[in-house]
Design a protein around this motif. Structure first.
Motif, PDB file in Angstrom:
ATOM      1  N   GLN A 171      49.406  44.673  35.749  1.00  0.00           N
ATOM      2  CA  GLN A 171      50.660  45.296  35.336  1.00  0.00           C
ATOM      3  C   GLN A 171      51.284  46.038  36.515  1.00  0.00           C
ATOM      4  N   PHE A 172      52.594  46.175  36.455  1.00  0.00           N
ATOM      5  CA  PHE A 172      53.329  46.919  37.470  1.00  0.00           C
ATOM      6  C   PHE A 172      53.191  48.403  37.170  1.00  0.00           C
ATOM      7  N   ARG A 173      52.872  49.187  38.194  1.00  0.00           N
ATOM      8  CA  ARG A 173      52.741  50.638  38.067  1.00  0.00           C
ATOM      9  C   ARG A 173      53.902  51.299  38.805  1.00  0.00           C
TER      10      ARG A 173
ATOM     11  N   ARG B 188      54.812  51.766  42.647  1.00  0.00           N
ATOM     12  CA  ARG B 188      55.664  50.606  42.880  1.00  0.00           C
ATOM     13  C   ARG B 188      54.871  49.372  43.305  1.00  0.00           C
ATOM     14  N   GLU B 189      53.752  49.149  42.615  1.00  0.00           N
ATOM     15  CA  GLU B 189      52.856  48.030  42.915  1.00  0.00           C
ATOM     16  C   GLU B 189      52.379  47.378  41.623  1.00  0.00           C
ATOM     17  N   ARG B 190      52.083  46.092  41.708  1.00  0.00           N
ATOM     18  CA  ARG B 190      51.441  45.368  40.609  1.00  0.00           C
ATOM     19  C   ARG B 190      49.934  45.512  40.827  1.00  0.00           C
TER      20      ARG B 190
END
Length: 180
Positions: free
Chosen positions: A64-66, A70-72
């Protein structure tokens, strides 16, 4: 060097400066062992559970994108422990909600404080096995892809950037207990 282990660090003032609905932030002004005072800032979060879910020779994980970083991210299933739930109950619920898998058994592995320099937050690690299909029920803000990772590759994959503490901790603790 003096031993300050007997000092009780009395709180002079405790202030909750803001409430987000997700956590409370504030500070405690504390009398230190040398009699000076200092504000120690904290964020108070509800307890969370992390689920090491094994299906055969694979771990069921999520991507999931966090937005915060700003990272998957590749992660173990995790979520908040609701009032009245044990870590095992919360782990089973979160696993079904996020992946659609229902475990036959959930074992409590560990419980501990996280980031004690700034957080008031407990985390529990559980191990789930005997997975069968259930009903996935994502929250409105969850955009999660379910993935499987071979157990023998899980720690190496978890250590790849952007690595996160909960996933690494969960795998290591399950390995240390002989579950993986």
């Amino acid at each position: 060097m003096s031993d300050h282990s007997e000092h009780d660090w009395p709180v002079v003032e405790s202030v909750a400066e803001y409430e987000t609905g997700w956590y409370t932030g504030g500070y405690d002004e504390v009398r230190q062992p040398d009699a000076t005072t200092k504000k120690y800032y904290w964020a108070d979060l509800p307890p969370a559970v992390v689920v090491v879910a094994q299906d055969g020779d694979e771990l069921v994980m999520i991507e999931q994108f966090r937005p915060a970083i700003r990272e998957r991210c590749l992660e173990l299933v995790a979520g908040i422990v609701e009032d009245g739930e044990t870590y095992a109950e919360a782990g089973a619920r979160e696993l079904e909600e996020e992946t659609g898998f229902v475990p036959d058994s959930v074992t409590h592995v560990e419980e501990f404080w996280c980031s004690t320099g700034v957080l008031r937050h407990r985390r529990g690690i559980v191990y789930a096995e005997g997975l069968t299909a259930g009903n996935r029920k994502l929250d409105g803000n969850e955009f999660i892809d379910v993935t499987r990772v071979p157990v023998e590759e899980a720690l190496a994959r978890a250590r790849e950037e952007p690595a996160n503490d909960a996933t690494i901790e969960g795998i290591l603790l399950a390995q240390a207990d002989g579950l993986l």
